[in-house]
Enzyme design. Structure first.
Site, PDB file in Angstrom:
ATOM      1  N   TRP A   1       0.233 -48.891   9.245  1.00 30.28           N
ATOM      2  CA  TRP A   1       0.781 -47.500   8.424  1.00 30.28           C
ATOM      3  C   TRP A   1       1.888 -47.287   9.905  1.00 30.28           C
ATOM      4  O   TRP A   1       1.442 -46.860  10.526  1.00 30.28           O
ATOM      5  CB  TRP A   1      -0.071 -47.357   7.736  1.00 30.28           C
ATOM      6  CG  TRP A   1       0.715 -45.621   7.208  1.00 30.28           C
ATOM      7  CD1 TRP A   1       0.947 -45.494   6.319  1.00 30.28           C
ATOM      8  CD2 TRP A   1      -0.070 -44.318   7.974  1.00 30.28           C
ATOM      9  NE1 TRP A   1       1.561 -44.430   6.100  1.00 30.28           N
ATOM     10  CE2 TRP A   1       1.513 -43.184   7.551  1.00 30.28           C
ATOM     11  CE3 TRP A   1      -0.471 -43.768   9.102  1.00 30.28           C
ATOM     12  CZ2 TRP A   1       1.771 -42.219   7.858  1.00 30.28           C
ATOM     13  CZ3 TRP A   1      -0.549 -42.371   9.424  1.00 30.28           C
ATOM     14  CH2 TRP A   1       0.607 -41.574   8.248  1.00 30.28           C
TER      15      TRP A   1
ATOM     16  N   GLU B   1       1.386 -51.351   4.880  1.00 28.92           N
ATOM     17  CA  GLU B   1       0.605 -49.615   3.556  1.00 28.92           C
ATOM     18  C   GLU B   1       2.756 -48.709   3.671  1.00 28.92           C
ATOM     19  O   GLU B   1       2.064 -48.130   4.679  1.00 28.92           O
ATOM     20  CB  GLU B   1      -0.168 -49.122   3.957  1.00 28.92           C
ATOM     21  CG  GLU B   1      -0.828 -48.122   3.151  1.00 28.92           C
ATOM     22  CD  GLU B   1      -2.063 -47.311   4.459  1.00 28.92           C
ATOM     23  OE1 GLU B   1      -2.625 -47.371   5.057  1.00 28.92           O
ATOM     24  OE2 GLU B   1      -2.465 -46.156   3.211  1.00 28.92           O
TER      25      GLU B   1
ATOM     26  N   LYS C   1       4.125 -45.448   2.418  1.00 30.56           N
ATOM     27  CA  LYS C   1       3.422 -44.127   1.482  1.00 30.56           C
ATOM     28  C   LYS C   1       5.395 -43.612   0.439  1.00 30.56           C
ATOM     29  O   LYS C   1       6.117 -43.688   1.116  1.00 30.56           O
ATOM     30  CB  LYS C   1       3.336 -43.219   2.524  1.00 30.56           C
ATOM     31  CG  LYS C   1       2.994 -41.756   2.398  1.00 30.56           C
ATOM     32  CD  LYS C   1       2.353 -41.166   3.868  1.00 30.56           C
ATOM     33  CE  LYS C   1       1.662 -40.796   3.980  1.00 30.56           C
ATOM     34  NZ  LYS C   1       0.034 -40.228   4.714  1.00 30.56           N
TER      35      LYS C   1
ATOM     36  N   ASP D   1      -2.369 -47.643  -1.051  1.00 30.10           N
ATOM     37  CA  ASP D   1      -3.263 -46.876  -1.077  1.00 30.10           C
ATOM     38  C   ASP D   1      -3.380 -45.319  -2.059  1.00 30.10           C
ATOM     39  O   ASP D   1      -2.220 -45.033  -2.182  1.00 30.10           O
ATOM     40  CB  ASP D   1      -2.671 -45.822   0.005  1.00 30.10           C
ATOM     41  CG  ASP D   1      -3.233 -44.904   0.557  1.00 30.10           C
ATOM     42  OD1 ASP D   1      -3.745 -43.463  -0.542  1.00 30.10           O
ATOM     43  OD2 ASP D   1      -4.225 -44.119   1.338  1.00 30.10           O
TER      44      ASP D   1
ATOM     45  N   HIS E   1      -0.406 -42.558  -2.153  1.00 35.13           N
ATOM     46  CA  HIS E   1       1.147 -42.718  -1.679  1.00 35.13           C
ATOM     47  C   HIS E   1       1.769 -42.959  -2.546  1.00 35.13           C
ATOM     48  O   HIS E   1       2.760 -43.596  -2.354  1.00 35.13           O
ATOM     49  CB  HIS E   1       0.363 -44.237  -0.957  1.00 35.13           C
ATOM     50  CG  HIS E   1      -0.316 -43.778   0.436  1.00 35.13           C
ATOM     51  ND1 HIS E   1       0.662 -44.310   2.070  1.00 35.13           N
ATOM     52  CD2 HIS E   1      -1.049 -42.553   0.928  1.00 35.13           C
ATOM     53  CE1 HIS E   1      -0.574 -44.150   2.798  1.00 35.13           C
ATOM     54  NE2 HIS E   1      -1.120 -43.247   2.287  1.00 35.13           N
TER      55      HIS E   1
ATOM     56  N   HIS F   1      -6.223 -49.303  -0.534  1.00 32.98           N
ATOM     57  CA  HIS F   1      -6.987 -47.843   0.367  1.00 32.98           C
ATOM     58  C   HIS F   1      -7.398 -46.918  -0.922  1.00 32.98           C
ATOM     59  O   HIS F   1      -6.506 -46.594  -1.423  1.00 32.98           O
ATOM     60  CB  HIS F   1      -6.200 -46.928   1.322  1.00 32.98           C
ATOM     61  CG  HIS F   1      -6.239 -47.430   2.324  1.00 32.98           C
ATOM     62  ND1 HIS F   1      -5.004 -47.111   3.819  1.00 32.98           N
ATOM     63  CD2 HIS F   1      -6.913 -48.710   3.132  1.00 32.98           C
ATOM     64  CE1 HIS F   1      -5.737 -47.812   4.990  1.00 32.98           C
ATOM     65  NE2 HIS F   1      -6.367 -48.375   4.664  1.00 32.98           N
TER      66      HIS F   1
ATOM     67  N   ASP G   1      -1.608 -36.199  -1.095  1.00 31.52           N
ATOM     68  CA  ASP G   1      -2.102 -36.811  -0.329  1.00 31.52           C
ATOM     69  C   ASP G   1      -2.700 -36.633   0.213  1.00 31.52           C
ATOM     70  O   ASP G   1      -3.622 -36.140   1.403  1.00 31.52           O
ATOM     71  CB  ASP G   1      -0.868 -37.173   0.380  1.00 31.52           C
ATOM     72  CG  ASP G   1      -1.900 -38.577   1.201  1.00 31.52           C
ATOM     73  OD1 ASP G   1      -3.189 -39.511   0.323  1.00 31.52           O
ATOM     74  OD2 ASP G   1      -1.564 -39.140   1.875  1.00 31.52           O
TER      75      ASP G   1
ATOM     76  N   ASP H   1      -6.439 -36.544   0.402  1.00 30.91           N
ATOM     77  CA  ASP H   1      -7.590 -37.823   1.078  1.00 30.91           C
ATOM     78  C   ASP H   1      -9.020 -36.975   0.826  1.00 30.91           C
ATOM     79  O   ASP H   1      -9.555 -37.167   1.708  1.00 30.91           O
ATOM     80  CB  ASP H   1      -7.198 -37.855   2.732  1.00 30.91           C
ATOM     81  CG  ASP H   1      -6.127 -38.906   2.917  1.00 30.91           C
ATOM     82  OD1 ASP H   1      -6.044 -40.528   2.498  1.00 30.91           O
ATOM     83  OD2 ASP H   1      -5.117 -38.337   3.464  1.00 30.91           O
TER      84      ASP H   1
ATOM     85  N   ASP I   1     -10.400 -44.588   2.002  1.00 26.43           N
ATOM     86  CA  ASP I   1      -9.355 -43.805   3.102  1.00 26.43           C
ATOM     87  C   ASP I   1      -9.267 -42.668   2.444  1.00 26.43           C
ATOM     88  O   ASP I   1      -8.224 -42.022   1.678  1.00 26.43           O
ATOM     89  CB  ASP I   1      -7.692 -44.477   3.091  1.00 26.43           C
ATOM     90  CG  ASP I   1      -7.137 -43.738   3.907  1.00 26.43           C
ATOM     91  OD1 ASP I   1      -7.834 -43.208   5.585  1.00 26.43           O
ATOM     92  OD2 ASP I   1      -5.621 -44.089   4.099  1.00 26.43           O
TER      93      ASP I   1
HETATM   94  C1  RNT Z   1      -1.845 -42.289   6.090  1.00 23.90           C
HETATM   95  C2  RNT Z   1      -2.432 -43.940   5.820  1.00 23.90           C
HETATM   96  C3  RNT Z   1      -3.103 -44.555   6.310  1.00 23.90           C
HETATM   97  C4  RNT Z   1      -4.403 -43.628   7.262  1.00 23.90           C
HETATM   98  C5  RNT Z   1      -5.126 -43.749   8.437  1.00 23.90           C
HETATM   99  C6  RNT Z   1      -6.123 -43.135   8.924  1.00 23.90           C
HETATM  100  O1  RNT Z   1      -1.531 -41.402   4.862  1.00 23.90           O
HETATM  101  O2  RNT Z   1      -3.220 -42.989   4.655  1.00 23.90           O
HETATM  102  O3  RNT Z   1      -4.110 -45.642   5.775  1.00 23.90           O
HETATM  103  O4  RNT Z   1      -4.534 -42.458   6.460  1.00 23.90           O
HETATM  104  O5  RNT Z   1      -4.842 -45.118   8.788  1.00 23.90           O
HETATM  105 ZN    ZN Z   2      -4.255 -45.202   3.471  1.00 21.02          ZN
END
Ligand code: RNT
Ligand code: ZN
Length: 412
Positions: A178, A219, A221, A252, A255, A279, A287, A289, A319
């Site tokens: 990523w 990955e 986004k 993810d 994302h 993720h 996003d 998290d 994640d």
């Molecule tokens: C970032 C991505 C990525 C990170 C990690 C720490 O938007 O989701 O995967 O969160 O690699």
């Molecule tokens: Zn991620």
């Protein structure tokens, strides 16, 4: 009859084999991300930068490898089953003053020893953030060749380390790329950075490894902080790159645009790919998290994996990073929720519901999906915890609080 025995009967009446579900769940390794333990700081920089951020300053974050390992061990002791640990390159353990383009398997040997002791697998991620060579928000897509070359070397070094993990542990290691590359405002050139990213990836993936040891994913986004208008590594970019080059896409759950759900993407991805990486995160308006909750979308995602018979070909990683709460509890809640969601999917009479759908009996589908919500799910989950020798719900938090006062709050 025990509550579990009664639950078994209730599920059997709905057409579900509880023992088969428990057995399947026991075979699923979830990759627990090391970075919830220290707010994504790692051991090779002093600040988190590059389009992702943590907020909050709950006391007791792990400050060094010993503390992080101890905290991870504590979390695992409260999670049923044996899993994986997801590392970032920034978590190398060495006294040497090396930069990211020069990391080697030996700098991660301590993690391999840890994994062997814990009976877990390891996954890996090159770290393309929190570094001075993230130049003008660009890494692999930078117009500066020296910058690109540095990150290409890092990407290659990382795959070598993931391969080492796979060899050492006999469990395939996921290596996930990523990058934060993008622009704050509307760019004048979109194709240039993407062409450069394509070339950089070609170089990174030109080295071939045994798929038994390392599985590669990329990955995408939609946007990041500071790069709101244009993300070089978008979903379309990586989906096409992965399809053409035999790599895996990593989806993810934070994302995509806020009303887009990953649960609906899984079946399409699986029809065209042997495997898929995830993720699992919880975006709150963006996003953000947050720690994953056992909410409708998590259950839908997990149920899709079950329905598509994909548990054997999906890499499930978590994640999220919340610095405002106890970090060990964050891991335990998130890991247990992921398992609960999978169990929920496994305890759904998927075959019967599919048949009803094929007969266009959408009333039966609706009724069926609603009624399983009130079956005695908690009693089956409690049995799973007991069989794995970990506390049932309501019994693990006191243990975390004890560790918090004895260990975490003593960290200055
Ligand atoms: C970032 C991505 C990525 C990170 C990690 C720490 O938007 O989701 O995967 O969160 O690699
Ligand atoms: Zn991620």
């Amino acid at each position: 009859m025990s509550r579990f025995e009664e639950a078994k009967e209730a599920y059997a009446a709905a057409g579900v084999d509880v023992e088969a579900a428990l057995q399947k769940l026991a075979g699923v390794r979830i990759s627990m991300h090391c970075w919830q333990g220290d707010d994504v700081l790692g051991f090779d920089s002093d600040a988190l930068t590059g389009g992702i951020a943590t907020t909050g300053n709950y006391p007791g974050r792990a400050r060094n490898p010993e503390e992080l390992m101890a905290d991870i061990r504590k979390a695992y002791s409260l999670i049923p089953g044996k899993h994986k640990l997801n590392l970032h390159a920034s978590y190398r353990i060495t006294e040497e003053n090396i930069d990211r383009d020069a990391i080697e398997p030996k700098h991660f040997e301590a993690w391999v020893d840890f994994a062997k002791e814990e009976g877990i697998g390891l996954d890996f991620n090159p770290t393309f953030f929190s570094h001075k060579n993230v130049k003008d928000n660009m890494t692999l897509s930078s117009p500066d060749k020296d910058i690109r070359d540095f990150w290409i070397a890092h990407g290659k070094a990382s795959r070598k380390i993931a391969n080492f993990f796979g060899e050492q542990l006999g469990i395939t290691a996921l290596d996930n790329v990523w990058i934060p590359d993008g622009t704050k405002d509307v760019p004048a050139d979109r194709i240039g950075p993407r062409a450069r990213l394509k070339d950089s990836l070609d170089q990174i993936f030109s080295v071939k490894y045994d798929r038994k040891n390392v599985a590669d994913s990329i990955e995408g986004k939609v946007f990041g902080i500071g790069v709101e208008s244009y993300t070089v590594g978008s979903h379309e970019f990586y989906m096409n790159y992965a399809a053409k080059n035999g790599l895996m896409c990593l989806l993810d759950t934070g994302h995509y645009h806020p009303t887009e759900v990953v649960s609906d993407k899984i079946s399409s991805m699986l029809l065209f790919n042997d495997s898929l990486a995830l993720h699992v995160s919880r975006p709150v308006r963006w996003d953000s998290d947050h720690v994953i909750k056992l909410d409708d979308e998590l259950k839908e995602l997990a149920t899709e994996l079950v329905r598509c018979d994909a548990l054997g070909r999906v890499f499930i990683g978590l994640d999220f990073f919340d610095a405002s709460i106890n970090r060990i509890a964050a891991w335990v809640i998130g890991m247990r929720n992921m398992q609960k969601a999978l169990l929920y999917g496994l305890l759904t009479p998927n075959k019967e519901l599919k048949e009803a759908q094929d007969k266009a009996d959408f009333t039966a589908v609706l009724a069926g999906l609603e009624e399983i919500k009130t079956l005695p799910f908690g009693d089956v989950w409690a049995e799973f915890c007991k069989r794995n020798g970990v506390p049932v719900d309501g019994k693990w938090y006191a243990d975390v609080k004890k560790y918090e006062s004895n260990v975490l709050f003593k960290r200055a």
